[in-house]
Motif scaffolding. Structure first.
Motif, PDB file in Angstrom:
ATOM      1  N   ARG A   1      33.556  -3.436 -17.716  1.00  0.00           N
ATOM      2  CA  ARG A   1      34.042  -2.309 -18.512  1.00  0.00           C
ATOM      3  C   ARG A   1      35.140  -1.545 -17.770  1.00  0.00           C
ATOM      4  O   ARG A   1      36.169  -1.202 -18.357  1.00  0.00           O
ATOM      5  N   LEU A   2      34.916  -1.288 -16.483  1.00  0.00           N
ATOM      6  CA  LEU A   2      35.952  -0.612 -15.693  1.00  0.00           C
ATOM      7  C   LEU A   2      37.240  -1.422 -15.657  1.00  0.00           C
ATOM      8  O   LEU A   2      38.343  -0.899 -15.839  1.00  0.00           O
ATOM      9  N   PHE A   3      37.104  -2.719 -15.402  1.00  0.00           N
ATOM     10  CA  PHE A   3      38.256  -3.619 -15.261  1.00  0.00           C
ATOM     11  C   PHE A   3      39.055  -3.706 -16.560  1.00  0.00           C
ATOM     12  O   PHE A   3      40.289  -3.565 -16.561  1.00  0.00           O
ATOM     13  N   LEU A   4      38.382  -3.934 -17.672  1.00  0.00           N
ATOM     14  CA  LEU A   4      39.085  -4.082 -18.950  1.00  0.00           C
ATOM     15  C   LEU A   4      39.745  -2.774 -19.378  1.00  0.00           C
ATOM     16  O   LEU A   4      40.881  -2.776 -19.885  1.00  0.00           O
ATOM     17  N   ALA A   5      39.057  -1.661 -19.182  1.00  0.00           N
ATOM     18  CA  ALA A   5      39.620  -0.372 -19.591  1.00  0.00           C
ATOM     19  C   ALA A   5      40.888  -0.048 -18.802  1.00  0.00           C
ATOM     20  O   ALA A   5      41.900   0.378 -19.385  1.00  0.00           O
ATOM     21  N   ARG A   6      40.851  -0.258 -17.501  1.00  0.00           N
ATOM     22  CA  ARG A   6      42.026   0.045 -16.668  1.00  0.00           C
ATOM     23  C   ARG A   6      43.164  -0.935 -16.929  1.00  0.00           C
ATOM     24  O   ARG A   6      44.340  -0.545 -16.966  1.00  0.00           O
ATOM     25  N   SER A   7      42.858  -2.205 -17.107  1.00  0.00           N
ATOM     26  CA  SER A   7      43.902  -3.195 -17.403  1.00  0.00           C
ATOM     27  C   SER A   7      44.566  -2.905 -18.740  1.00  0.00           C
ATOM     28  O   SER A   7      45.796  -2.979 -18.865  1.00  0.00           O
ATOM     29  N   ALA A   8      43.759  -2.547 -19.746  1.00  0.00           N
ATOM     30  CA  ALA A   8      44.318  -2.231 -21.061  1.00  0.00           C
ATOM     31  C   ALA A   8      45.198  -0.987 -20.998  1.00  0.00           C
ATOM     32  O   ALA A   8      46.276  -0.939 -21.617  1.00  0.00           O
ATOM     33  N   ALA A   9      44.773   0.015 -20.235  1.00  0.00           N
ATOM     34  CA  ALA A   9      45.565   1.243 -20.117  1.00  0.00           C
ATOM     35  C   ALA A   9      46.911   0.967 -19.449  1.00  0.00           C
ATOM     36  O   ALA A   9      47.955   1.464 -19.888  1.00  0.00           O
ATOM     37  N   VAL A  10      46.882   0.150 -18.395  1.00  0.00           N
ATOM     38  CA  VAL A  10      48.130  -0.185 -17.704  1.00  0.00           C
ATOM     39  C   VAL A  10      49.051  -0.982 -18.623  1.00  0.00           C
ATOM     40  O   VAL A  10      50.264  -0.746 -18.663  1.00  0.00           O
ATOM     41  N   LEU A  11      48.484  -1.937 -19.365  1.00  0.00           N
ATOM     42  CA  LEU A  11      49.301  -2.754 -20.269  1.00  0.00           C
ATOM     43  C   LEU A  11      49.950  -1.894 -21.348  1.00  0.00           C
ATOM     44  O   LEU A  11      51.152  -2.054 -21.635  1.00  0.00           O
ATOM     45  N   VAL A  12      49.196  -0.992 -21.948  1.00  0.00           N
ATOM     46  CA  VAL A  12      49.753  -0.115 -22.980  1.00  0.00           C
ATOM     47  C   VAL A  12      50.872   0.744 -22.407  1.00  0.00           C
ATOM     48  O   VAL A  12      51.945   0.900 -23.024  1.00  0.00           O
ATOM     49  N   LEU A  13      50.657   1.285 -21.216  1.00  0.00           N
ATOM     50  CA  LEU A  13      51.684   2.122 -20.588  1.00  0.00           C
ATOM     51  C   LEU A  13      52.945   1.325 -20.290  1.00  0.00           C
ATOM     52  O   LEU A  13      54.067   1.778 -20.578  1.00  0.00           O
ATOM     53  N   LEU A  14      52.792   0.121 -19.730  1.00  0.00           N
ATOM     54  CA  LEU A  14      53.951  -0.724 -19.420  1.00  0.00           C
ATOM     55  C   LEU A  14      54.728  -1.070 -20.683  1.00  0.00           C
ATOM     56  O   LEU A  14      55.960  -0.970 -20.721  1.00  0.00           O
ATOM     57  N   VAL A  15      54.015  -1.477 -21.733  1.00  0.00           N
ATOM     58  CA  VAL A  15      54.682  -1.887 -22.961  1.00  0.00           C
ATOM     59  C   VAL A  15      55.406  -0.708 -23.609  1.00  0.00           C
ATOM     60  O   VAL A  15      56.541  -0.857 -24.085  1.00  0.00           O
ATOM     61  N   LEU A  16      54.783   0.469 -23.626  1.00  0.00           N
ATOM     62  CA  LEU A  16      55.425   1.637 -24.229  1.00  0.00           C
ATOM     63  C   LEU A  16      56.712   2.008 -23.495  1.00  0.00           C
ATOM     64  O   LEU A  16      57.749   2.250 -24.125  1.00  0.00           O
ATOM     65  N   VAL A  17      56.648   2.044 -22.167  1.00  0.00           N
ATOM     66  CA  VAL A  17      57.827   2.433 -21.386  1.00  0.00           C
ATOM     67  C   VAL A  17      58.944   1.397 -21.534  1.00  0.00           C
ATOM     68  O   VAL A  17      60.108   1.737 -21.805  1.00  0.00           O
ATOM     69  N   LEU A  18      58.601   0.114 -21.384  1.00  0.00           N
ATOM     70  CA  LEU A  18      59.614  -0.935 -21.457  1.00  0.00           C
ATOM     71  C   LEU A  18      60.185  -1.074 -22.863  1.00  0.00           C
ATOM     72  O   LEU A  18      61.383  -1.331 -23.033  1.00  0.00           O
ATOM     73  N   MET A  19      59.338  -0.887 -23.878  1.00  0.00           N
ATOM     74  CA  MET A  19      59.827  -0.973 -25.251  1.00  0.00           C
ATOM     75  C   MET A  19      60.776   0.180 -25.559  1.00  0.00           C
ATOM     76  O   MET A  19      61.790  -0.001 -26.245  1.00  0.00           O
ATOM     77  N   ALA A  20      60.459   1.364 -25.055  1.00  0.00           N
ATOM     78  CA  ALA A  20      61.344   2.511 -25.273  1.00  0.00           C
ATOM     79  C   ALA A  20      62.710   2.278 -24.634  1.00  0.00           C
ATOM     80  O   ALA A  20      63.755   2.547 -25.240  1.00  0.00           O
ATOM     81  N   LEU A  21      62.716   1.762 -23.415  1.00  0.00           N
ATOM     82  CA  LEU A  21      63.983   1.486 -22.732  1.00  0.00           C
ATOM     83  C   LEU A  21      64.772   0.399 -23.448  1.00  0.00           C
ATOM     84  O   LEU A  21      66.000   0.489 -23.592  1.00  0.00           O
ATOM     85  N   ASP A  22      64.057  -0.655 -23.886  1.00  0.00           N
ATOM     86  CA  ASP A  22      64.729  -1.745 -24.606  1.00  0.00           C
ATOM     87  C   ASP A  22      65.326  -1.249 -25.917  1.00  0.00           C
ATOM     88  O   ASP A  22      66.463  -1.584 -26.266  1.00  0.00           O
ATOM     89  N   LEU A  23      64.568  -0.442 -26.642  1.00  0.00           N
ATOM     90  CA  LEU A  23      65.049   0.059 -27.934  1.00  0.00           C
ATOM     91  C   LEU A  23      66.256   0.979 -27.764  1.00  0.00           C
ATOM     92  O   LEU A  23      67.168   0.972 -28.598  1.00  0.00           O
ATOM     93  N   LEU A  24      66.283   1.755 -26.690  1.00  0.00           N
ATOM     94  CA  LEU A  24      67.442   2.614 -26.433  1.00  0.00           C
ATOM     95  C   LEU A  24      68.706   1.786 -26.256  1.00  0.00           C
ATOM     96  O   LEU A  24      69.797   2.183 -26.681  1.00  0.00           O
TER      97      LEU A  24
END
Length: 365
Positions: free
Chosen positions: A18-41
């Motif tokens: 549970r700890l592993f999946l929750a932290r991995s999912a949070a990091v993935l969401v953060l990475l995708v949001l930041v990179l997608m925002a930069l790409d879209l700009l």
């Protein structure tokens, strides 16, 4: 007394997963949001510059790019998620408590490896069903300068071939066999190194042993003259497979269709090194997720009060990023045929598997 069961405690296993999946999912969401925002700009101006494109096209671009970002950065997210999990467990002396109860380092790591195997399987299915289609569509749309286009299963973009001394570029290739259609075709007719004529056609379809070019505009370099025609004929003797086999991108094909394309390339006597490396990397890529907890485990074992927590976490992160560097290098060497495709895809995985296992055994000692 040491417990030799693979998963000696169901409660601990579920807690770690549970700890592993929750932290991995949070990091993935953060990475995708930041990179997608930069790409879209960077791309939004090009998308909106086309007449008729608006907010809907921006969201379409996001929907196509997000699967590709997930595909690419999932192993990074799992690595960082494992590091955060292990660092927290070590700081709160939970690892010490587990080892004091008789659990070995391998038993502590086992739930995370099992979870990573499940993630790897889901990642492979996601890549085959979603990411491949998104890559094919967004690449074609980008090569077409974000002009409106229909999605197609048999879609290629920016294809170049050479016919005698002439060069031919088709921005979009759709269909197969007799139904193959070329769009936005440019033919560069040459006499030796000299450019004689440039022919631009909106569409090209097969007509007997030649191609019918529609809505044609040609520029004669010798006479400095531009001529427009409703239709004309050209590319005599050029078969459809010249276009479909000219560009085989592994990222745009699923595993089964890529194997078929490799067989077609072989029968046509064309090089297959890049396609074969990409084929096997479709398996080794998702499988790399399984390595990440093993490489990050360096941060878990040791006393937090020793003052080396940051050093051990940095070493684990360094090992993970070193794997991605070596993996990309190995794939590049496989693409040019420097060594066999299977070795290019799987050698980095087994190399770092041995390195991670060696470090884990040392921590047991």
């Amino acid at each position: 007394m040491i417990n030799f069961d693979f998963l000696p405690s169901r409660q601990i296993a579920f807690y770690l997963i549970r700890l592993f999946l929750a932290r991995s999912a949070a990091v993935l969401v953060l990475l995708v949001l930041v990179l997608m925002a930069l790409d879209l700009l960077g791309e939004s101006g090009k998308i909106l510059k086309v007449a008729g494109n608006g907010e809907g096209e921006l969201w379409r671009y996001v929907s196509l790019r997000v699967p590709l970002l997930i595909q690419k950065f999932l192993p990074f997210a799992v690595l960082l998620g494992a590091l955060i999990t292990f660092t927290g467990l070590s700081q709160h002396s939970e690892v010490v408590a587990m080892k004091a109860s008789g659990l070995s380092a391998h038993q502590i790591l086992a739930p995370l490896i099992l979870a990573s195997l499940v993630i790897a399987g889901l990642a492979f299915a996601f890549n085959e069903r979603v990411a491949v289609r998104a890559a094919r569509t967004v690449n074609a749309w980008t090569d077409n300068d974000y002009e409106p286009m229909r999605e197609s299963r048999d879609l290629l973009s920016n294809v170049w071939i050479k016919v005698d001394q002439d060069f031919v570029r088709a921005r979009l290739v759709s269909g197969s066999g007799a139904a193959l259609t070329l769009r936005n075709v440019t033919i560069y007719e040459r006499s030796g190194p000299t450019l004689d004529r440039v022919v631009d056609a909106e569409r090209a379809v097969q007509d007997g042993g030649r191609w019918r070019l529609e809505n044609v505009k040609s520029y004669d370099a010798n006479m400095n003259l531009v001529r427009q025609q409703k239709q004309t004929f050209g590319l005599a003797g050029v078969t459809p497979d010249r276009f479909t086999l000219a560009k085989v991108e592994p990222d745009e094909h699923d595993f089964v269709s890529l194997r078929g394309s490799i067989a077609e390339l072989e029968s046509a006597g064309r090089p297959t090194d890049e396609a074969r490396s990409g084929l096997w990397h479709k398996l080794s890529g998702p499988l790399s997720v399984v390595l990440m907890p093993l490489l990050a485990a360096l941060a878990a074992f040791g006393l937090a009060r020793s003052g080396k927590m940051l050093l051990r976490a940095g070493a684990g992160m360094g090992l993970g990023f070193a794997y991605f560097v070596i993996d990309n290098l190995s794939l590049a060497l496989g693409n040019v045929g420097a060594y066999p495709a299977v070795l290019a895809a799987f050698a980095p995985f087994f190399l770092f598997l041995l390195i991670g296992e060696s470090l884990l055994i040392r921590s047991e000692e």
